[in-house]
Scaffold this motif. Structure first.
Motif, short mmCIF file in Angstrom:
data_model
loop_
_atom_site.label_atom_id
_atom_site.label_comp_id
_atom_site.label_asym_id
_atom_site.label_seq_id
_atom_site.Cartn_x
_atom_site.Cartn_y
_atom_site.Cartn_z
N CYS A 10 -5.34 20.74 6.13
CA CYS A 10 -6.50 19.89 6.42
C CYS A 10 -6.89 20.03 7.89
N ALA A 11 -8.18 20.04 8.14
CA ALA A 11 -8.66 20.02 9.52
C ALA A 11 -8.36 18.65 10.14
N PRO A 12 -8.20 18.59 11.46
CA PRO A 12 -7.88 17.30 12.10
C PRO A 12 -8.87 16.20 11.76
N HIS A 13 -10.19 16.56 11.72
CA HIS A 13 -11.17 15.50 11.43
C HIS A 13 -11.05 15.02 9.99
N ALA A 14 -10.59 15.92 9.07
CA ALA A 14 -10.41 15.51 7.68
C ALA A 14 -9.25 14.53 7.56
N ARG A 15 -8.18 14.76 8.30
CA ARG A 15 -7.05 13.81 8.28
C ARG A 15 -7.47 12.46 8.84
N ARG A 16 -8.23 12.52 9.96
CA ARG A 16 -8.66 11.25 10.57
C ARG A 16 -9.58 10.48 9.63
N ARG A 17 -10.52 11.20 8.98
CA ARG A 17 -11.44 10.53 8.07
C ARG A 17 -10.70 9.93 6.88
N TYR A 18 -9.69 10.62 6.40
CA TYR A 18 -8.91 10.14 5.24
C TYR A 18 -8.16 8.86 5.60
N LEU A 19 -7.43 8.88 6.70
CA LEU A 19 -6.65 7.71 7.09
C LEU A 19 -7.52 6.58 7.62
N ALA A 20 -8.75 6.91 8.07
CA ALA A 20 -9.64 5.87 8.60
C ALA A 20 -10.10 4.90 7.52
N ARG A 21 -9.88 5.25 6.24
CA ARG A 21 -10.23 4.29 5.18
C ARG A 21 -9.37 3.04 5.28
N LEU A 22 -8.18 3.18 5.85
CA LEU A 22 -7.36 2.01 6.18
C LEU A 22 -7.76 1.57 7.58
N SER A 23 -8.72 0.67 7.65
CA SER A 23 -9.30 0.30 8.93
C SER A 23 -8.31 -0.46 9.80
N GLY A 24 -8.62 -0.52 11.10
CA GLY A 24 -7.78 -1.26 12.03
C GLY A 24 -7.59 -2.72 11.65
N PRO A 25 -8.67 -3.45 11.31
CA PRO A 25 -8.50 -4.85 10.91
C PRO A 25 -7.63 -5.04 9.67
N LEU A 26 -7.72 -4.09 8.71
CA LEU A 26 -6.87 -4.20 7.53
C LEU A 26 -5.41 -3.91 7.89
N LEU A 58 0.84 -1.19 0.00
CA LEU A 58 0.00 0.00 0.00
C LEU A 58 0.88 1.23 0.00
N ALA A 59 0.45 2.26 -0.71
CA ALA A 59 1.12 3.56 -0.68
C ALA A 59 0.05 4.62 -0.50
N THR A 60 0.29 5.55 0.42
CA THR A 60 -0.71 6.57 0.68
C THR A 60 -0.07 7.87 1.12
N ASN A 61 -0.77 8.98 0.85
CA ASN A 61 -0.40 10.27 1.40
C ASN A 61 -0.96 10.38 2.82
N PRO A 62 -0.40 11.25 3.66
CA PRO A 62 -0.90 11.34 5.04
C PRO A 62 -2.21 12.09 5.18
N CYS A 63 -2.62 12.84 4.16
CA CYS A 63 -3.86 13.62 4.26
C CYS A 63 -4.33 13.98 2.86
N PRO A 64 -5.55 14.53 2.71
CA PRO A 64 -6.06 14.85 1.38
C PRO A 64 -5.27 15.92 0.64
N CYS A 65 -4.77 16.94 1.34
CA CYS A 65 -4.07 18.01 0.63
C CYS A 65 -2.66 17.60 0.24
N ALA A 66 -2.08 16.64 0.94
CA ALA A 66 -0.78 16.04 0.58
C ALA A 66 0.29 17.08 0.31
N PRO A 67 0.67 17.90 1.31
CA PRO A 67 1.74 18.87 1.09
C PRO A 67 3.10 18.18 1.10
N SER A 68 4.10 18.84 0.53
CA SER A 68 5.44 18.27 0.54
C SER A 68 6.05 18.31 1.93
#
Length: 503
Positions: free
Chosen positions: A362-378, A345-355
Motif C-alpha cells: 500500500c502507498a503511504p497515503h492509502a494506509r493513512r486514508r484507511y486508518l483515518a476512518r477511525l477518527s481522532g475523537p472516536l 474494534l478489530a482492524t487490519n493495519p492497511c487495505p492489503c493486510a499482509p501477514s
C-alpha cells in the motif's frame, strides 16, 4: 355515555404508558370508529376485531361503536390493543361480565378467527402496568413466560378470545406461567484456544475487569476476532435489574426466545460492516426502533474490520459512548434507548493486510486514508489499544499452557468486586462508569503518581478526556494487582495502552 373501559399499554421506546380504552355503543348509524391518534395498523384493528368477535360465535353491535384511546394526544400504533378493544366492546354490549376489566391489562393481536397472537414489548408493558397499579394481566400464551418476569402481577395466558370469555364467565381456566428456570445458554469459547498474544490477552483481561473499550489492530489471522468472541466469557452474569433492562430492549425489537425470555448474560452484538446507520443506532418511521448499540446494552458491541465501516457509521457511536444512551428524533417524537455498551474494534493495519508488515504494497497515503476512518475523537474514547503480533509457531510443545477463561474470569470478578465496593455509594459497578471530576477531586492521586500524565497533557500528547480514561485504566490495573490505589507504574501502563502508535 361510556359503557365500558379497558386497559392496554402504549410503548414509547422502552417505556410503557398506560392507555385507557373506552367503548361507547349507540347514537348513530352502524359504524366502528377509533379515536385517539391511531396509526394505520391500529386503525385497521376495528376490522380485525369485528371479524374475530363474529368468528368466535358472537354478534358485533349493529350500531355506532366509538372506541376512544386516552391519553388522546399520544400517538398509538401496533396490533397489541386488539384484545382490549374487543373486550371493551363486548362488555359494553353486555356479552361479557364487567368484572373482567377491573384492574386488568389486556395485550394481544387477534387473528380473524379469534386466535390470540403475541406482540413485541410485553416485558416493558408489564412493568408499566405494575407502575400504574394494575394487578392482573392477560396476554397470549406464547408471551406468558416473558410477562411473568415482572413480579406483583397475576399473569394469565390465553390462546383465543373464546378462552378469555369462557374464563370471565367462570366456564374455563386460563393458563398460568410455570416457574422460570435459569438458561445460561451455550458455554462461551475458551480463552485457552488463542495462541500467543500475551499483550492482547492482558488487554482483554483489563477490558473485562474495568468495562473499558478496546481496539485490536494487526495482520489478519492473528486472533483478533477470536479474542473478541471470548470477552463475554470473562464478564460476570447480569444482575437482576440489568437483566430486565436488557430483556426489555430485546423484547421491543422482537428478539426474545419464548422458552427462555430472560437474558442473564451480557449480549454480544457484531453487526456487519455494510450495516446502515439506522440499523446501528436505531431508526424507523414514526417512532424509532432500537438498533445494534441498544441491543448491546450492558454487553459488547464488536465491530470487526472496523476500518471497513463507513465513517458516518463510526462517528454515530461517539455520543452513545460518552453518555450511555441514544436519543432518536422521528415524526412522532423523541425516544431514548439505553446504550451503555463496551466497544471492541478489530482492524487490519492497511487495505492489503499482509501477514507481515514488510510485505505491505500500500502507498503511504492509502494506509493513512484507511486508518483515518477511525477518527481522532472516536479513538479518544477507546481506552485500550493493542498491536497484535504475527503468529510465529503453531506448536505448544515446551510452552506453558495458556490460561483458561475460568482462571482469568476469577481475577476479573475479584477486581470488579473491589471496584463495586469503591463506587457503591455512587451506584456504579465498574471503573469505566466513574466520571473524571470524581476521579480528580474525591479520588485524587498524589502528584508524583500522575507526573507522567501531567507531562503528556502539557505536551499535547493527551486530551483531558484521554487523561480521565487513563485514570480509570490505572484504577482497574490497581484492582487487578490487589492494590489500594494506583501506583506510578499503573499510570504509566495506562498511558502505554493509549499510545496512538498501537492503532
Amino acid at each position: 355515555m361510556v359503557l365500558a373501559r379497558a386497559w392496554s399499554i402504549a410503548l414509547f421506546g422502552v417505556d410503557g404508558i398506560t392507555v385507557e380504552i373506552e367503548a361507547d355503543i349507540g347514537g348513530g348509524k352502524p359504524k366502528t370508529t377509533i379515536v385517539g391518534l391511531p396509526d394505520a395498523s391500529l386503525n385497521e384493528a376495528k376490522d380485525r376485531v369485528r371479524a374475530a368477535v363474529r368468528n368466535s360465535g358472537l354478534q358485533w353491535p349493529d350500531q355506532l361503536v366509538t372506541l376512544g384511546l386516552s391519553p388522546a394526544a399520544l400517538p398509538k400504533g401496533g396490533s397489541g390493543y386488539d384484545l382490549a378493544l374487543a373486550l371493551s366492546v363486548l362488555v359494553a354490549d353486555r356479552k361479557a361480565p364487567p368484572e373482567l376489566l377491573l384492574g386488568t391489562v389486556l395485550l394481544g393481536e387477534l387473528a380473524l378467527d379469534g386466535r390470540l397472537r403475541t406482540v413485541r414489548g410485553v416485558l416493558p408493558c408489564m412493568l408499566a402496568a405494575r407502575r400504574s397499579g394494575l394487578r392482573r394481566a392477560i396476554v397470549p400464551t406464547a408471551a406468558m413466560a416473558e410477562a411473568s418476569l415482572v413480579g406483583g402481577l397475576e399473569v394469565y395466558g390465553a390462546d383465543s378470545l373464546t378462552d378469555v370469555l369462557a374464563w370471565a364467565r367462570g366456564e374455563g381456566e386460563l393458563a398460568r406461567p410455570e416457574p422460570l428456570t435459569a438458561d445460561t445458554g451455550a458455554a462461551p469459547p475458551d480463552l485457552a484456544d488463542v495462541l500467543g498474544q500475551p499483550e492482547a490477552r492482558w488487554a482483554l483481561e483489563v477490558a473485562a475487569a474495568g468495562g473499558h473499550n478496546l481496539l485490536l489492530a494487526g495482520p489478519p489471522g492473528t486472533g483478533k476476532t477470536m479474542l473478541a468472541k471470548r470477552l463475554p466469557g470473562l464478564l460476570p452474569p447480569l444482575a437482576r435489574e440489568q437483566a430486565l433492562e436488557v430483556t426489555a430492549i430485546h423484547s421491543v425489537s422482537g428478539d426474545l426466545a419464548a422458552e427462555s425470555p430472560l437474558i442473564t448474560l451480557p449480549p454480544f452484538i457484531a453487526p456487519h460492516h455494510t450495516t446502515s446507520v439506522p440499523a446501528l443506532v436505531g431508526g424507523g418511521v414514526g417512532l424509532a426502533k432500537p438498533g445494534a448499540i441498544s441491543k448491546a446494552h450492558r454487553g459488547i458491541l464488536f465491530l470487526d474490520e472496523a476500518c471497513e465501516f463507513a465513517p458516518n457509521r463510526l462517528e454515530a457511536l461517539r455520543t452513545a459512548l460518552e453518555e450511555g444512551e441514544i436519543r432518536l428524533a422521528r415524526r412522532d417524537g423523541v425516544v431514548r434507548y439505553p446504550a451503555a455498551f463496551q466497544l471492541v474494534l478489530a482492524t487490519n493495519p492497511c487495505p492489503c493486510a499482509p501477514s507481515r508488515e514488510a510485505d505491505c504494497v500500500c502507498a503511504p497515503h492509502a494506509r493513512r486514508r484507511y486508518l483515518a476512518r477511525l477518527s481522532g475523537p472516536l479513538l479518544d474514547r477507546v481506552d485500550l489499544r493493542v498491536r497484535m503480533r504475527p503468529i510465529t509457531a503453531m506448536s505448544r510443545a515446551g510452552d506453558a499452557d495458556p490460561e483458561s477463561t475460568a482462571t482469568v474470569r476469577e481475577r476479573v470478578e475479584q477486581a470488579r468486586d473491589r471496584a463495586a465496593h469503591r463506587w457503591s455509594a455512587y451506584g456504579w459497578r465498574t471503573n469505566s462508569e466513574a466520571p473524571g471530576p470524581i476521579l480528580r477531586r474525591e479520588f485524587a492521586l498524589p502528584r508524583d503518581t500522575t507526573a507522567l500524565l501531567d507531562r503528556s497533557l502539557n505536551t499535547g500528547a493527551l486530551t483531558a478526556r484521554g487523561a480521565d480514561r487513563c485514570l480509570r485504566i490505572a484504577w482497574t490495573l490497581a484492582d487487578l494487582a490487589e492494590s489500594a490505589t494506583p501506583s506510578p507504574d499503573h499510570v504509566a501502563a495506562a498511558l502505554e495502552f493509549r499510545d496512538r502508535r498501537s492503532a
